[in-house]
Design an enzyme around this catalytic site. Structure first.
Site: not given
Ligand code: 13P
Length: 287
Positions: A84, A105, A135, A177, A208, A231
């Site tokens: 990620d 990214d 990205e 995020h 996000g 996340n």
């Molecule tokens: P969140 O932590 O806002 O859920 O986003 C997770 C994310 O986009 C990981 O790349």
């Protein structure tokens, strides 16, 4: 066996649903997510940030753990192990370590440099049968110390990167995020629509995923989003369940301090969060 995310995303795109990417931090999170995906017969993507990779002592440890866990839990649904928000060096390290999917990214580079580096990684991933996420337009908020302002991507830049042959594209559409601020303007569906018009069938990725209202998630899927990252919501449910267990003094009763017992409520809470998201994203029964 770990698989590339390409097939699952093509199917999601055709079937108008999204595959969830859930980030992992340790053995308990990984186990909870895998068991839920299997129970719901849903494909799943396990996301690993560079920080989480370091925490778990390196990408090789992560790849070995996930690969062995898929086998020992008898998981038969498609599972992709995905870097990620990878740096260029991190992407190469994960390819080496046995990840089945990579996010590079390059959104913080000038577009020419993002294109050049993405192009090189497309060639390597194609040769090895791995999926690659690129990205354009940085995602807002902070993740592992990387701070983005939450801009809307330029659809022409998105096309330039999509045309390189990436598997999926994360494009900023005002998403952030972590928790969304009270005055958040919401997702820019106009931008999302313009990006998809320019990029044809390219599966789009929504980062996000925590805290986006359900109707916006559904609309984003209807406009071409085929992968949604979550996340923070797992972190919040894990923390709340753990706090409740301790506040109730359960860690002081019997053998409640045993780490297996101490971490169990949090692990169950992650299962519930993942289930809720898979139902919302429409991936249940799609393995
Ligand atoms: P969140 O932590 O806002 O859920 O986003 C997770 C994310 O986009 C990981 O790349």
């Amino acid at each position: 066996m770990l698989v590339s995310a390409e097939d699952m995303l093509k199917k999601a795109k055709a079937g108008k649903y999204a595959v969830g990417q859930f980030n992992i931090n340790n053995l308990e999170w990984t186990k909870s997510i895998l068991l839920t995906a299997q129970e719901l017969n849903s494909p799943v993507i396990l996301g690993v940030s560079e920080g989480a990779g370091k925490y778990m002592t390196g990408f090789k440890t992560v790849a070995a753990m996930v690969d062995a866990m898929v086998d020992s839990l008898g998981i038969t649904v498609p599972v992709a192990l995905h870097l990620d928000h990878g740096s260029y060096e991190g992407a190469k390290a994960c390819i080496e370590a046995g990840f089945s999917s990579i996010m590079f990214d390059g959104s913080h580079y000038p577009i020419e440099e993002n294109v050049a580096k993405t192009k090189e990684l497309v060639a390597i991933c194609k040769e090895k049968g791995l999926s690659l996420e690129a990205e354009v337009g940085s995602i807002g908020g902070e993740e592992d110390g990387v701070i983005g302002a939450g801009e809307c991507a330029d659809p022409d830049e998105c096309k330039a990167v999509a045309d390189l042959g990436v598997t999926m594209l994360a494009a900023g559409i005002g998403n952030i995020h972590g928790k969304y601020p009270e005055n958040w303007a919401g997702l820019s569906f106009e931008t999302l629509d313009a990006i998809q018009q320019k990029t044809g069938d390219m599966p789009l990725v929504l980062h996000g995923g925590t805290g986006i209202p359900e109707d916006m998630i559904k609309k984003a899927i209807s406009l071409g989003v085929a992968k949604i990252n979550v996340n923070t919501e797992c972190q919040l449910s894990f923390a709340a369940a753990t706090r409740k267990y301790i506040e109730e003094g359960k860690d002081l009763e019997g053998k409640g301090f045993d780490p297996r017992k101490l971490l169990a409520p949090g692990a169950e809470a992650i299962k519930a969060t993942v289930k809720e998201k898979m139902e919302l994203f429409g991936s249940v029964g799609k393995a």
